[in-house]
Write a protein that holds these residues in place. Structure first.
Motif, PDB file in Angstrom:
ATOM      1  N   SER A 152     154.625  49.952 -48.121  1.00 62.67           N
ATOM      2  CA  SER A 152     154.176  48.961 -47.120  1.00 62.67           C
ATOM      3  C   SER A 152     154.103  49.474 -45.809  1.00 62.67           C
ATOM      4  O   SER A 152     154.276  50.725 -45.509  1.00 62.67           O
ATOM      5  CB  SER A 152     154.708  47.907 -47.478  1.00 62.67           C
ATOM      6  N   LEU A 201     154.072  50.929 -42.220  1.00 67.86           N
ATOM      7  CA  LEU A 201     153.885  52.339 -41.662  1.00 67.86           C
ATOM      8  C   LEU A 201     153.691  53.148 -42.741  1.00 67.86           C
ATOM      9  O   LEU A 201     152.759  54.061 -42.522  1.00 67.86           O
ATOM     10  CB  LEU A 201     155.009  52.536 -40.791  1.00 67.86           C
ATOM     11  N   GLN A 234     161.146  40.682 -43.050  1.00 70.36           N
ATOM     12  CA  GLN A 234     160.418  40.759 -44.259  1.00 70.36           C
ATOM     13  C   GLN A 234     160.625  39.792 -45.189  1.00 70.36           C
ATOM     14  O   GLN A 234     161.579  39.761 -45.766  1.00 70.36           O
ATOM     15  CB  GLN A 234     160.545  42.424 -44.536  1.00 70.36           C
ATOM     16  N   ILE A 271     156.729  46.653 -34.524  1.00 64.24           N
ATOM     17  CA  ILE A 271     155.358  47.072 -34.741  1.00 64.24           C
ATOM     18  C   ILE A 271     155.044  45.788 -35.582  1.00 64.24           C
ATOM     19  O   ILE A 271     155.706  44.850 -36.242  1.00 64.24           O
ATOM     20  CB  ILE A 271     155.298  48.350 -35.705  1.00 64.24           C
ATOM     21  N   ASP A 301     158.771  55.207 -52.916  1.00 62.39           N
ATOM     22  CA  ASP A 301     159.319  53.928 -52.382  1.00 62.39           C
ATOM     23  C   ASP A 301     160.189  53.442 -53.674  1.00 62.39           C
ATOM     24  O   ASP A 301     159.917  53.693 -54.950  1.00 62.39           O
ATOM     25  CB  ASP A 301     158.381  53.066 -52.392  1.00 62.39           C
ATOM     26  N   THR A 308     154.346  44.795 -38.625  1.00 61.69           N
ATOM     27  CA  THR A 308     154.551  45.006 -40.008  1.00 61.69           C
ATOM     28  C   THR A 308     155.120  44.076 -40.884  1.00 61.69           C
ATOM     29  O   THR A 308     154.896  44.029 -42.116  1.00 61.69           O
ATOM     30  CB  THR A 308     155.255  46.224 -40.505  1.00 61.69           C
ATOM     31  N   TYR A 363     171.621  48.486 -37.482  1.00 57.53           N
ATOM     32  CA  TYR A 363     170.509  48.942 -37.403  1.00 57.53           C
ATOM     33  C   TYR A 363     170.508  50.124 -36.384  1.00 57.53           C
ATOM     34  O   TYR A 363     169.964  51.324 -36.501  1.00 57.53           O
ATOM     35  CB  TYR A 363     169.229  47.932 -37.300  1.00 57.53           C
ATOM     36  N   ASP A 405     165.035  55.314 -55.232  1.00 61.83           N
ATOM     37  CA  ASP A 405     165.739  54.558 -54.089  1.00 61.83           C
ATOM     38  C   ASP A 405     166.324  55.573 -53.310  1.00 61.83           C
ATOM     39  O   ASP A 405     167.533  56.244 -53.650  1.00 61.83           O
ATOM     40  CB  ASP A 405     166.869  53.702 -54.994  1.00 61.83           C
ATOM     41  N   CYS A 406     166.117  55.605 -51.948  1.00 60.92           N
ATOM     42  CA  CYS A 406     166.475  56.745 -50.924  1.00 60.92           C
ATOM     43  C   CYS A 406     167.876  56.610 -50.761  1.00 60.92           C
ATOM     44  O   CYS A 406     168.479  57.704 -50.259  1.00 60.92           O
ATOM     45  CB  CYS A 406     165.590  56.744 -49.872  1.00 60.92           C
ATOM     46  N   ASN A 411     160.486  57.748 -43.503  1.00 62.45           N
ATOM     47  CA  ASN A 411     160.217  56.653 -43.079  1.00 62.45           C
ATOM     48  C   ASN A 411     160.741  55.191 -43.492  1.00 62.45           C
ATOM     49  O   ASN A 411     160.882  54.352 -42.940  1.00 62.45           O
ATOM     50  CB  ASN A 411     158.516  56.476 -43.244  1.00 62.45           C
TER      51      ASN A 411
HETATM   52  N1  LIG Z   1     158.270  47.377 -38.146  1.00 59.59           N
HETATM   53  C1  LIG Z   1     158.943  47.525 -36.813  1.00 59.59           C
HETATM   54  O1  LIG Z   1     158.690  46.854 -35.774  1.00 59.59           O
HETATM   55  C2  LIG Z   1     159.610  49.064 -36.537  1.00 59.59           C
HETATM   56  C3  LIG Z   1     159.866  49.361 -35.367  1.00 59.59           C
HETATM   57  C4  LIG Z   1     160.580  50.472 -35.262  1.00 59.59           C
HETATM   58  C5  LIG Z   1     160.626  51.509 -36.198  1.00 59.59           C
HETATM   59  N2  LIG Z   1     160.392  50.789 -37.615  1.00 59.59           N
HETATM   60  C6  LIG Z   1     160.616  51.814 -38.473  1.00 59.59           C
HETATM   61  O2  LIG Z   1     159.448  52.214 -39.412  1.00 59.59           O
HETATM   62  C7  LIG Z   1     159.777  52.434 -40.763  1.00 59.59           C
HETATM   63  C8  LIG Z   1     158.684  51.776 -41.591  1.00 59.59           C
HETATM   64  O3  LIG Z   1     159.033  50.435 -41.348  1.00 59.59           O
HETATM   65  P1  LIG Z   1     157.872  49.188 -41.765  1.00 59.59           P
HETATM   66  O4  LIG Z   1     157.847  48.347 -40.437  1.00 59.59           O
HETATM   67  O5  LIG Z   1     156.876  49.677 -42.282  1.00 59.59           O
HETATM   68  O6  LIG Z   1     158.639  48.517 -42.588  1.00 59.59           O
HETATM   69  P2  LIG Z   1     158.313  47.893 -44.243  1.00 59.59           P
HETATM   70  O7  LIG Z   1     159.232  46.986 -44.511  1.00 59.59           O
HETATM   71  O8  LIG Z   1     156.750  47.381 -44.197  1.00 59.59           O
HETATM   72  O9  LIG Z   1     158.187  49.360 -44.709  1.00 59.59           O
HETATM   73  C9  LIG Z   1     159.374  49.738 -45.426  1.00 59.59           C
HETATM   74  C10 LIG Z   1     159.283  50.329 -46.811  1.00 59.59           C
HETATM   75  O10 LIG Z   1     160.262  51.244 -47.036  1.00 59.59           O
HETATM   76  C11 LIG Z   1     160.878  50.579 -48.501  1.00 59.59           C
HETATM   77  N3  LIG Z   1     162.030  50.940 -48.764  1.00 59.59           N
HETATM   78  C12 LIG Z   1     163.181  50.134 -48.352  1.00 59.59           C
HETATM   79  N4  LIG Z   1     164.320  50.550 -48.759  1.00 59.59           N
HETATM   80  C13 LIG Z   1     164.080  51.754 -49.687  1.00 59.59           C
HETATM   81  C14 LIG Z   1     164.783  52.642 -50.302  1.00 59.59           C
HETATM   82  N5  LIG Z   1     166.194  52.251 -50.669  1.00 59.59           N
HETATM   83  N6  LIG Z   1     164.360  53.657 -50.759  1.00 59.59           N
HETATM   84  C15 LIG Z   1     162.928  53.832 -50.964  1.00 59.59           C
HETATM   85  N7  LIG Z   1     162.175  53.183 -49.847  1.00 59.59           N
HETATM   86  C16 LIG Z   1     162.760  51.822 -49.576  1.00 59.59           C
HETATM   87  C17 LIG Z   1     160.151  49.416 -48.959  1.00 59.59           C
HETATM   88  O11 LIG Z   1     159.965  49.044 -50.018  1.00 59.59           O
HETATM   89  C18 LIG Z   1     158.978  49.478 -47.910  1.00 59.59           C
HETATM   90  O12 LIG Z   1     157.953  49.755 -48.792  1.00 59.59           O
HETATM   91  C19 LIG Z   1     161.513  52.042 -40.959  1.00 59.59           C
HETATM   92  O13 LIG Z   1     161.995  53.094 -40.931  1.00 59.59           O
HETATM   93  C20 LIG Z   1     161.598  51.183 -39.668  1.00 59.59           C
HETATM   94  O14 LIG Z   1     163.123  51.114 -39.227  1.00 59.59           O
HETATM   95  C21 LIG Z   1     159.762  49.796 -37.637  1.00 59.59           C
END
Ligand SMILES: NC(=O)c1ccc[n+]([C@@H]2O[C@H](COP(=O)([O-])OP(=O)(O)OC[C@H]3O[C@@H](n4cnc5c(N)ncnc54)[C@H](O)[C@@H]3O)[C@@H](O)[C@H]2O)c1
Length: 308
Positions: free
Chosen positions: A49, A51, A304, A225, A70, A227, A189, A97-98, A124
């Motif tokens: 999902s 990013l 989320q 962001i 994922d 998302t 976090y 599962d990372c 990511n």
């Molecule tokens: N959204 C924001 O505001 C924001 C801001 C700064 C940084 N980020 C970072 O950007 C990255 C992406 O965030 P996003 O907004 O796209 O979030 P998101 O929740 O849309 O996507 C995160 C994805 O990671 C997957 N995930 C979660 N746990 C996992 C695991 N144990 N193993 C494998 N996959 C796993 C989820 O299933 C999901 O598909 C993250 O690292 C987040 O910390 C996000």
């Protein structure tokens, strides 16, 4: 060392430093050339999902081979389908599962056998608890570290050796502005993102010290962001610290990778904020943060809806 050698060393250092500044200034005027990533094997964690998904679709356009990881199989399969629809000829989706070291190593071995050596690794996957420290259960805090930071150790262990052998690769750390400054209500976090930053930066230096010029690093620190991950959060300063559009962030990350940029902070004001943090008296910095509403950004957090 004789005084002649010392002066020579100093002059070489001075010349190289001035040259590096000149090169950096030149690239603020003319855009840095972009490398090709066609045919490169790009692994994106958390590709189900936000990013991760949009990054995957961008790399399809650039002709890369995609490896999607994922924990959410269904969401990841949807990204694979979208990538194929966008024209990807080689796209491989794996449930991983990372946060589980053994699983990372097992799936990494499968990728090496079925696809080949990963040359661009994008760490990511991320989660957020969004709870105040004393309200956050220990298991959730541990999970934050496992996903947001420790997974980076295991993926490097799995994929860096081949990059070193080939002197070719790119390591991308999707961190956060919360990896640069502490945030009220985001202690676990922030700590995990600071750790990810410190690890990626240290590895950049460690690789540099081995003169492996073919292996690049990019550390990405965005503010919120759109998302859904930080659903409900607001900015007290929409002009200087706007909530970022997903498409904008993805384009900037791709550009940073193609231009081999080490640090990418978004929005640009974050670079200035880091300077202020270093030079201003603490009280002045806190007054600015309070004025900009930074202490309250997490107040409305709901997060989320479909958390993994
Ligand atoms: N959204 C924001 O505001 C924001 C801001 C700064 C940084 N980020 C970072 O950007 C990255 C992406 O965030 P996003 O907004 O796209 O979030 P998101 O929740 O849309 O996507 C995160 C994805 O990671 C997957 N995930 C979660 N746990 C996992 C695991 N144990 N193993 C494998 N996959 C796993 C989820 O299933 C999901 O598909 C993250 O690292 C987040 O910390 C996000």
């Amino acid at each position: 060392m004789s005084s002649y050698l010392k002066s020579k060393k100093f002059l070489v250092f001075l010349g190289k430093s001035l040259f590096s500044i000149l090169v950096a200034l030149t690239f603020t005027v003319i855009p840095k050339p972009r490398k090709s990533v066609a045919g490169e094997i790009v692994l994106i964690t958390g590709s189900g999902s936000g990013l991760g998904r949009l990054l995957a679709l961008q790399f399809v356009r650039l002709g890369s081979v995609l490896v999607l990881w994922d924990v959410n199989t269904e969401a990841n399969e949807e990204t694979r389908r979208m990538a194929q629809e966008a024209g990807a000829s080689r796209v491989y989706a794996y449930t991983c599962d990372c946060s589980r070291k053994e699983e990372v190593y097992r799936v990494a071995d499968q990728v090496k056998k079925e696809v080949g050596d990963v040359s661009i690794l994008i760490n990511n996957a991320g989660i957020v608890t969004g709870k105040k420290f004393l309200d956050c259960p220990d298991e959730l805090m541990e999970k934050s570290f496992d996903v947001n930071f420790k997974a980076h150790l295991w993926t490097y262990k799995a994929f860096l050796p081949a990059m070193i052998a080939n002197n070719h690769g790119h390591l991308v750390c999707i961190s956060s502005s919360a990896g640069l400054v502490g945030v009220n209500g985001l202690a676990d976090y922030c700590a995990s993102k600071f750790a990810a930053n410190g690890f990626a930066e240290s590895m950049f230096i460690e690789i540099l010290a081995q003169k492996l010029k073919g292996i690049k690093t990019t550390i990405v620190c965005p503010f919120f962001i759109k998302t859904g991950m930080f659903e409900g959060c607001a900015t007290g300063s929409p002009t200087l610290l706007p909530i970022l559009e997903l498409e904008y962030v993805v384009q900037k990350i791709v550009d940073a990778i193609l231009q081999e940029q080490l640090y990418l902070y978004m929005p640009k004001f974050l670079y200035f904020m880091m300077l202020l943090k270093s030079v201003l008296p603490i009280k002045t910095g806190l007054l600015i943060a309070d004025y900009m509403g930074i202490f309250n950004v997490m107040d409305g957090f709901t997060g989320q809806k479909k958390n993994a």
